[in-house]
Design a protein around this motif. Structure first.
Motif, PDB file in Angstrom:
ATOM      1  N   VAL A  10       0.852  -1.190   0.000  1.00 41.85           N
ATOM      2  CA  VAL A  10       0.000   0.000   0.000  1.00 41.85           C
ATOM      3  C   VAL A  10       0.885   1.237   0.000  1.00 41.85           C
ATOM      4  CG1 VAL A  10      -1.717   1.307   1.287  1.00 41.85           C
ATOM      5  CG2 VAL A  10      -1.853  -1.184   1.203  1.00 41.85           C
ATOM      6  N   ARG A  11       0.561   2.179  -0.868  1.00 38.38           N
ATOM      7  CA  ARG A  11       1.327   3.421  -0.904  1.00 38.38           C
ATOM      8  C   ARG A  11       0.564   4.513  -0.182  1.00 38.38           C
ATOM      9  NH1 ARG A  11       2.011   7.032  -5.989  1.00 38.38           N
ATOM     10  NH2 ARG A  11       2.702   8.936  -4.978  1.00 38.38           N
ATOM     11  N   TYR A  12       1.266   5.167   0.743  1.00 34.00           N
ATOM     12  CA  TYR A  12       0.640   6.212   1.534  1.00 34.00           C
ATOM     13  C   TYR A  12       0.896   7.563   0.875  1.00 34.00           C
ATOM     14  CZ  TYR A  12       0.121   2.534   5.001  1.00 34.00           C
ATOM     15  OH  TYR A  12      -0.224   1.363   5.645  1.00 34.00           O
ATOM     16  N   ARG A  13      -0.003   7.912  -0.031  1.00 37.98           N
ATOM     17  CA  ARG A  13       0.186   9.119  -0.832  1.00 37.98           C
ATOM     18  C   ARG A  13       0.141  10.408  -0.007  1.00 37.98           C
ATOM     19  NH1 ARG A  13      -2.374   5.597  -4.429  1.00 37.98           N
ATOM     20  NH2 ARG A  13      -1.444   5.565  -6.516  1.00 37.98           N
ATOM     21  N   LEU A  14      -0.585  10.387   1.106  1.00 39.90           N
ATOM     22  CA  LEU A  14      -0.695  11.607   1.895  1.00 39.90           C
ATOM     23  C   LEU A  14       0.663  12.023   2.465  1.00 39.90           C
ATOM     24  CD1 LEU A  14      -2.497  13.810   3.000  1.00 39.90           C
ATOM     25  CD2 LEU A  14      -3.005  12.354   4.976  1.00 39.90           C
ATOM     26  N   ILE A  15       1.523  11.062   2.744  1.00 37.62           N
ATOM     27  CA  ILE A  15       2.857  11.404   3.239  1.00 37.62           C
ATOM     28  C   ILE A  15       3.632  12.138   2.157  1.00 37.62           C
ATOM     29  CG2 ILE A  15       5.040  10.486   4.118  1.00 37.62           C
ATOM     30  CD1 ILE A  15       3.475   8.166   5.305  1.00 37.62           C
ATOM     31  N   ASP A  16       3.559  11.652   0.914  1.00 38.11           N
ATOM     32  CA  ASP A  16       4.180  12.365  -0.197  1.00 38.11           C
ATOM     33  C   ASP A  16       3.587  13.761  -0.343  1.00 38.11           C
ATOM     34  OD1 ASP A  16       5.985  10.384  -1.090  1.00 38.11           O
ATOM     35  OD2 ASP A  16       4.382   9.341  -2.147  1.00 38.11           O
ATOM     36  N   SER A  17       2.269  13.862  -0.162  1.00 39.40           N
ATOM     37  CA  SER A  17       1.601  15.155  -0.303  1.00 39.40           C
ATOM     38  C   SER A  17       2.059  16.136   0.772  1.00 39.40           C
ATOM     39  CB  SER A  17       0.082  14.975  -0.256  1.00 39.40           C
ATOM     40  OG  SER A  17      -0.371  14.183  -1.338  1.00 39.40           O
ATOM     41  N   LEU A  18       2.222  15.659   1.991  1.00 45.09           N
ATOM     42  CA  LEU A  18       2.698  16.530   3.063  1.00 45.09           C
ATOM     43  C   LEU A  18       4.115  17.012   2.787  1.00 45.09           C
ATOM     44  CD1 LEU A  18       1.331  14.590   6.176  1.00 45.09           C
ATOM     45  CD2 LEU A  18       0.506  16.783   5.293  1.00 45.09           C
ATOM     46  N   ARG A  19       4.952  16.124   2.257  1.00 39.16           N
ATOM     47  CA  ARG A  19       6.307  16.534   1.893  1.00 39.16           C
ATOM     48  C   ARG A  19       6.251  17.539   0.742  1.00 39.16           C
ATOM     49  NH1 ARG A  19       8.106  12.159   0.213  1.00 39.16           N
ATOM     50  NH2 ARG A  19       8.875  11.251   2.131  1.00 39.16           N
ATOM     51  N   GLY A  20       5.344  17.295  -0.210  1.00 45.40           N
ATOM     52  CA  GLY A  20       5.195  18.220  -1.328  1.00 45.40           C
ATOM     53  C   GLY A  20       4.744  19.594  -0.874  1.00 45.40           C
ATOM     54  N   LEU A  21       3.854  19.646   0.123  1.00 52.52           N
ATOM     55  CA  LEU A  21       3.402  20.928   0.667  1.00 52.52           C
ATOM     56  C   LEU A  21       4.560  21.662   1.327  1.00 52.52           C
ATOM     57  CD1 LEU A  21       1.121  22.898   1.364  1.00 52.52           C
ATOM     58  CD2 LEU A  21       0.692  21.548   3.433  1.00 52.52           C
ATOM     59  N   ALA A  22       5.376  20.927   2.095  1.00 49.47           N
ATOM     60  CA  ALA A  22       6.538  21.543   2.730  1.00 49.47           C
ATOM     61  C   ALA A  22       7.508  22.061   1.674  1.00 49.47           C
ATOM     62  CB  ALA A  22       7.232  20.530   3.641  1.00 49.47           C
ATOM     63  N   LEU A  23       7.688  21.299   0.596  1.00 51.49           N
ATOM     64  CA  LEU A  23       8.582  21.720  -0.474  1.00 51.49           C
ATOM     65  C   LEU A  23       8.069  22.985  -1.156  1.00 51.49           C
ATOM     66  CD1 LEU A  23      11.047  21.064  -2.312  1.00 51.49           C
ATOM     67  CD2 LEU A  23       9.449  19.826  -3.782  1.00 51.49           C
ATOM     68  N   LEU A  24       6.774  23.026  -1.433  1.00 55.44           N
ATOM     69  CA  LEU A  24       6.180  24.201  -2.069  1.00 55.44           C
ATOM     70  C   LEU A  24       6.370  25.432  -1.189  1.00 55.44           C
ATOM     71  CD1 LEU A  24       4.621  24.688  -4.724  1.00 55.44           C
ATOM     72  CD2 LEU A  24       2.503  24.452  -3.413  1.00 55.44           C
ATOM     73  N   ASN A  25       6.160  25.260   0.099  1.00 57.93           N
ATOM     74  CA  ASN A  25       6.384  26.350   1.047  1.00 57.93           C
ATOM     75  C   ASN A  25       7.840  26.785   1.057  1.00 57.93           C
ATOM     76  OD1 ASN A  25       4.366  27.603   2.899  1.00 57.93           O
ATOM     77  ND2 ASN A  25       3.705  25.483   3.122  1.00 57.93           N
ATOM     78  N   MET A  26       8.748  25.822   0.986  1.00 50.52           N
ATOM     79  CA  MET A  26      10.164  26.137   1.021  1.00 50.52           C
ATOM     80  C   MET A  26      10.589  26.912  -0.221  1.00 50.52           C
ATOM     81  SD  MET A  26      13.427  23.585   1.590  1.00 50.52           S
ATOM     82  CE  MET A  26      12.989  23.281   3.302  1.00 50.52           C
ATOM     83  N   VAL A  27      10.091  26.509  -1.385  1.00 49.13           N
ATOM     84  CA  VAL A  27      10.405  27.227  -2.624  1.00 49.13           C
ATOM     85  C   VAL A  27       9.903  28.668  -2.538  1.00 49.13           C
ATOM     86  CG1 VAL A  27       9.934  27.365  -5.105  1.00 49.13           C
ATOM     87  CG2 VAL A  27      10.477  25.157  -4.058  1.00 49.13           C
ATOM     88  N   ALA A  28       8.668  28.841  -2.024  1.00 48.02           N
ATOM     89  CA  ALA A  28       8.111  30.191  -1.873  1.00 48.02           C
ATOM     90  C   ALA A  28       8.946  31.014  -0.894  1.00 48.02           C
ATOM     91  CB  ALA A  28       6.657  30.103  -1.397  1.00 48.02           C
TER      92      ALA A  28
END
Length: 252
Positions: A10-28
């Motif tokens: 099972v792939r836990y996509r929400l964990i990837d999404s949370l990391r993606g949100l942190a990354l988006l914030n970091m780029v901004a």
């Protein structure tokens, strides 16, 4: 970053999404830093209360999610070495290209070293009750939060002022004891950040104990993508941002 898959597949996509949100914030955040600090010369911008809170939120999210992700890593030591190698590359590039903004032991090295240490201790950590482990590691993070500023306490509440003699040897900056002349535009020493990483490691086990892991199967498509490729996006985002700033200001 590695996709978050349980042993069952099972792939836990929400964990990837949370990391993606942190990354988006970091780029901004980095884009704003480039504009306000490097180009506009507003050197007090990073110390504004709202900006400090934003930066801490980004970094704490990244490190917590990285600790969670160690539970799924198939090759943790290799992964940690790759992350550390990327961190050293960033140090080399910044020290040569923009020495006044050089990064010494930044977030990638903080995460990479935390991963190595946590994996080395994993057999003992797995014997701990996850609720106790998460609580104790977060408490230790709070107590050691001020270590690089020569204090112990509870986050910014000072309890003990540490002697200057502990901060006299520059290489100890890696563990959180920087000397007076040490400077880095991004600094995440082993202490206190190892404790937050370990807290993330335990946090996933708490989630599983509560049978809440089923809520992590679904993610947010765009953030999911960003999270899966966060390391590579992190490595290229600053040169791209500087290119955008060059188009805006006409200079590097």
């Amino acid at each position: 970053m590695e996709q978050q898959r349980a042993v069952s597949g099972v792939r836990y996509r929400l964990i990837d999404s949370l990391r993606g949100l942190a990354l988006l914030n970091m780029v901004a955040f980095h884009f704003c830093y480039d504009v306000f600090v490097i180009y506009e010369g507003q050197y007090g911008w990073p110390r504004l209360p709202g900006i400090v809170a934003w930066e801490r939120f980004i970094c704490m999210t990244f490190i917590l999610v990285s600790g969670i992700s160690l539970n799924f890593s198939r090759h943790p030591y290799r992964r940690a070495l790759i992350i550390n190698g990327c961190g050293l590359l960033i140090t080399l590039v910044t020290a040569i290209a923009i020495p006044e903004e050089a990064i010494w032991f930044g977030v990638l090295n903080g995460i990479g070293c935390s991963m190595l240490i946590t994996q080395a201790l994993r057999r003992w950590l797995e014997k701990c009750d996850p609720f106790v482990g998460a609580a104790v590691s977060f408490l230790l993070f709070a107590v050691f939060y001020g270590l690089p500023s020569r204090t112990l306490g509870f986050f910014n509440i000072e309890w003990v002022r540490l002697p200057d003699a502990l901060y006299a040897f520059r290489p100890l900056a890696i563990i959180g004891l920087p000397d007076a002349g040490f400077a880095s535009s991004d600094y995440f020493p082993v202490l206190p950040w190892l404790f937050l990483f370990v807290c993330g490691f335990f946090l996933w086990r708490v989630i599983v104990s509560l049978r809440a892991d089923r809520f992590f199967v679904r993610g947010v498509p765009v953030l999911d993508f960003l999270g899966r490729y966060s390391l590579w996006i992190y490595m290229i985002h600053q040169p791209l941002l500087m290119g955008v700033c060059f188009l805006i200001y006409g200079r590097f």
